[in-house]
Design a protein around this motif. Structure first.
Motif, mmCIF file in Angstrom:
data_model
loop_
_atom_site.group_PDB
_atom_site.id
_atom_site.type_symbol
_atom_site.label_atom_id
_atom_site.label_comp_id
_atom_site.label_asym_id
_atom_site.label_seq_id
_atom_site.Cartn_x
_atom_site.Cartn_y
_atom_site.Cartn_z
ATOM 1 N N ARG A 62 -11.235 -9.336 -42.846
ATOM 2 C CA ARG A 62 -11.259 -8.364 -41.541
ATOM 3 C C ARG A 62 -9.540 -7.883 -41.822
ATOM 4 N NH1 ARG A 62 -13.009 -10.956 -35.937
ATOM 5 N NH2 ARG A 62 -11.224 -12.090 -35.832
ATOM 6 N N ASN A 63 -9.285 -9.163 -42.075
ATOM 7 C CA ASN A 63 -7.081 -9.332 -41.691
ATOM 8 C C ASN A 63 -6.742 -8.192 -43.026
ATOM 9 O OD1 ASN A 63 -7.320 -9.937 -39.436
ATOM 10 N ND2 ASN A 63 -6.083 -12.595 -40.305
ATOM 11 N N LYS A 64 -7.870 -9.034 -44.219
ATOM 12 C CA LYS A 64 -7.271 -8.080 -45.479
ATOM 13 C C LYS A 64 -8.558 -6.828 -45.813
ATOM 14 C CE LYS A 64 -5.754 -9.886 -49.913
ATOM 15 N NZ LYS A 64 -4.194 -10.072 -49.524
ATOM 16 N N LEU A 65 -8.855 -6.622 -44.802
ATOM 17 C CA LEU A 65 -9.790 -4.855 -45.644
ATOM 18 C C LEU A 65 -9.537 -4.190 -44.731
ATOM 19 C CD1 LEU A 65 -12.650 -6.785 -47.390
ATOM 20 C CD2 LEU A 65 -10.479 -6.249 -48.524
ATOM 21 N N ARG A 66 -9.594 -4.707 -43.451
ATOM 22 C CA ARG A 66 -9.906 -3.635 -42.126
ATOM 23 C C ARG A 66 -9.139 -2.805 -41.881
ATOM 24 N NH1 ARG A 66 -11.435 -5.578 -35.811
ATOM 25 N NH2 ARG A 66 -9.536 -6.252 -35.950
ATOM 26 N N PRO A 67 -8.934 -1.518 -41.947
ATOM 27 C CA PRO A 67 -8.113 -0.456 -42.219
ATOM 28 C C PRO A 67 -7.242 -0.200 -40.649
ATOM 29 C CG PRO A 67 -10.655 0.897 -42.481
ATOM 30 C CD PRO A 67 -10.452 -0.634 -42.339
ATOM 31 N N VAL A 68 -6.344 0.201 -40.730
ATOM 32 C CA VAL A 68 -5.804 0.383 -39.251
ATOM 33 C C VAL A 68 -6.626 0.999 -38.254
ATOM 34 C CG1 VAL A 68 -3.262 0.724 -38.110
ATOM 35 C CG2 VAL A 68 -3.783 -0.232 -40.185
ATOM 36 N N LEU A 115 -9.387 1.537 -37.977
ATOM 37 C CA LEU A 115 -10.611 0.920 -37.381
ATOM 38 C C LEU A 115 -10.136 -0.330 -36.537
ATOM 39 C CD1 LEU A 115 -13.321 1.103 -39.935
ATOM 40 C CD2 LEU A 115 -12.846 3.011 -38.205
ATOM 41 N N GLY A 116 -9.301 -0.436 -36.363
ATOM 42 C CA GLY A 116 -8.140 -1.245 -35.703
ATOM 43 C C GLY A 116 -7.744 -2.816 -36.084
ATOM 44 N N GLY A 117 -7.891 -2.212 -37.207
ATOM 45 C CA GLY A 117 -6.687 -3.174 -38.788
ATOM 46 C C GLY A 117 -5.785 -3.762 -38.206
ATOM 47 N N THR A 118 -4.998 -4.657 -38.557
ATOM 48 C CA THR A 118 -3.304 -4.952 -38.095
ATOM 49 C C THR A 118 -2.354 -4.414 -39.089
ATOM 50 O OG1 THR A 118 -4.282 -7.027 -36.488
ATOM 51 C CG2 THR A 118 -1.433 -6.659 -37.528
ATOM 52 N N PRO A 119 -1.960 -3.334 -39.043
ATOM 53 C CA PRO A 119 -0.816 -2.412 -39.576
ATOM 54 C C PRO A 119 0.367 -3.881 -40.648
ATOM 55 C CG PRO A 119 -0.235 -1.928 -38.149
ATOM 56 C CD PRO A 119 -1.260 -2.956 -37.463
ATOM 57 N N ARG A 120 -0.313 -5.084 -41.227
ATOM 58 C CA ARG A 120 0.982 -5.897 -41.856
ATOM 59 C C ARG A 120 -0.134 -6.577 -42.475
ATOM 60 N NH1 ARG A 120 3.714 -3.219 -39.229
ATOM 61 N NH2 ARG A 120 5.397 -4.164 -37.795
ATOM 62 N N ARG A 121 0.373 -6.906 -43.620
ATOM 63 C CA ARG A 121 -0.214 -7.658 -45.834
ATOM 64 C C ARG A 121 -0.567 -8.894 -44.941
ATOM 65 N NH1 ARG A 121 2.141 -8.392 -51.415
ATOM 66 N NH2 ARG A 121 0.470 -9.746 -51.977
#
Ligand SMILES: NC(=O)c1ccc[n+]([C@@H]2O[C@H](COP(=O)([O-])OP(=O)(O)OC[C@H]3O[C@@H](n4cnc5c(N)ncnc54)[C@H](OP(=O)(O)O)[C@@H]3O)[C@@H](O)[C@H]2O)c1
Length: 350
Positions: free
Chosen positions: A275-281, A283-289
């Motif tokens: 989730r943290n690595k692959l979910r696009p921003v 789609l709710g992903g966190t915009p941090r590496r």
């Protein structure tokens, strides 16, 4: 030879360990192995993970001896140990065993073990065996991996948050960061450990259980309030496992900053990793590496820690407690609390 093994009866847990007699390894090691007389072992959460979760069909369950970290004295060298290793009979060495060796049931809580020379480094002068096992084993080598992942050059002047700063990895990582020139290091730990973490070099400490952090905004709200805007971090290094910490990191981690975690497992790990690595921003992903590290033990990493211990980058290996072999179950019970202050050491022999 005495070692700690898990009894085959009863549910798996540290309490089903027993001090047992097992055959000693051959006095003539083969290949590039060393025969060591162990003086100290150090415990790690991964030991408990193996004890509690490995399936019954693995060799670990048939004649298991837990433990990754060791320090001891070299008794014999295999015929293929290269002279370039610099290792001689009588040297004091330390390091961490590989996961395969421990999963095969040949861990470090034993009087004698055979270890590939590529997993050891010499104990620096002036450091005792307990500190060497605790500092040059899994925890210290994980601090090396953190530093390499960030890049030593990028540590210089950086603002870094260490979550879990009072644990086995955290107490070393805080020192490594400051020793390598980090500009501002903030440690997150329990309130009772604030003094220790400051003493290791942290510039500021946040109590994850303090009144503010127990409020509606939680720890993340406290961090955002204290370290938002211009005060945001370049790196957040997570040694305690904070999914929420990552998801709310935008408030205290710079754009272009990195969130690096070492905590995996059944409830955290694969799912957050994906989730943290692959979910696009969008789609709710966190915009941090986000990076999740897995440390593979090596003598080369132990050697880096040795160098840092010699140079004063690492000034101390805080020891939560030291136990004799007979009390190793109590040592594991302490580890199980998840509130050790530094490393838990087992003195195997003098
Ligand atoms: N991926 C890898 O290669 C790798 C390598 C090494 C370790 N690990 C993992 O990294 C984790 C840490 O290892 P360790 O050896 O440092 O463990 P440890 O010695 O057991 O330390 C745990 C620390 O976590 C702190 N803690 C507990 N709850 C916390 C919370 N809610 N927020 C912040 N801190 C909290 C405790 O601090 P207080 O006592 O102050 O509450 C304690 O000092 C473990 O899960 C371990 O399995 C992974």
């Amino acid at each position: 030879m005495r070692s700690y093994s898990q009894l085959t009866t009863g549910p798996p847990s540290p309490a089903t360990l027993a001090l047992t007699t097992v055959p000693a390894p051959s006095p003539s090691p083969t290949g590039t192995s060393l025969l060591l007389r162990i003086t100290h072992a150090a415990l790690n959460p991964i030991d408990l993970h193996l004890l509690l979760n490995l399936p019954a069909w693995l060799p670990f369950r048939r004649r298991p001896t837990p433990g990754f970290d060791f320090s001891g004295v070299v008794l014999a060298l295999g015929p293929a140990v290269p002279a370039s290793s610099g290792i001689k009979v009588g040297d004091r060495v330390a390091g961490s065993l590989g996961a395969r060796q421990v999963a095969l049931g040949v861990g470090s809580l034993a009087e004698y073990i055979s270890v590939p020379v590529g997993l050891v480094a010499k104990v620096p002068d002036g450091w005792d065996g307990g500190q060497a096992a605790g500092g040059m084993g899994v925890a210290g080598q994980t601090a090396v991996l953190f530093a390499r992942t960030i890049g030593e050059e990028r540590v210089k002047g950086a603002r870094v948050l260490v979550n879990g700063a009072s644990g086995g990895v955290g107490v070393l990582l805080v020192q490594v960061l400051k020793g390598l020139g980090a500009g501002w290091v903030v440690g997150v730990c329990g309130g009772g450990n604030e003094g220790m973490v400051r003493g290791l070099g942290a510039d500021e400490v946040v109590d994850y259980g303090g009144e503010e952090a127990r409020g509606e905004g939680g720890l993340e709200g406290v961090l955002e309030g204290k370290f938002g805007g211009e005060g945001r971090f370049d790196f957040v290094l997570d040694c305690a496992g904070g999914q929420r910490l990552f998801e709310r990191s935008v408030g205290f981690l710079k754009e272009g900053g990195r969130f690096v975690s070492i905590v995996g497992g059944r409830s955290q790990g694969v799912v957050p990793f994906v989730r943290n690595k692959l979910r696009p921003v969008m789609l709710g992903g966190t915009p941090r590496r986000y990076d999740l590290l897995a440390m593979m033990p090596s003598g080369e990493q132990a050697e880096v820690m040795k160098g840092w211990m010699e140079k004063g980058v690492v000034k101390e290996v805080p020891v939560d407690s030291e136990w004799v072999m007979e009390d190793v179950i109590k040592a594991y019970e302490k580890l199980e609390t998840k509130h050790a202050k530094g490393k838990i050491i087992v003195k195997v022999a003098a």
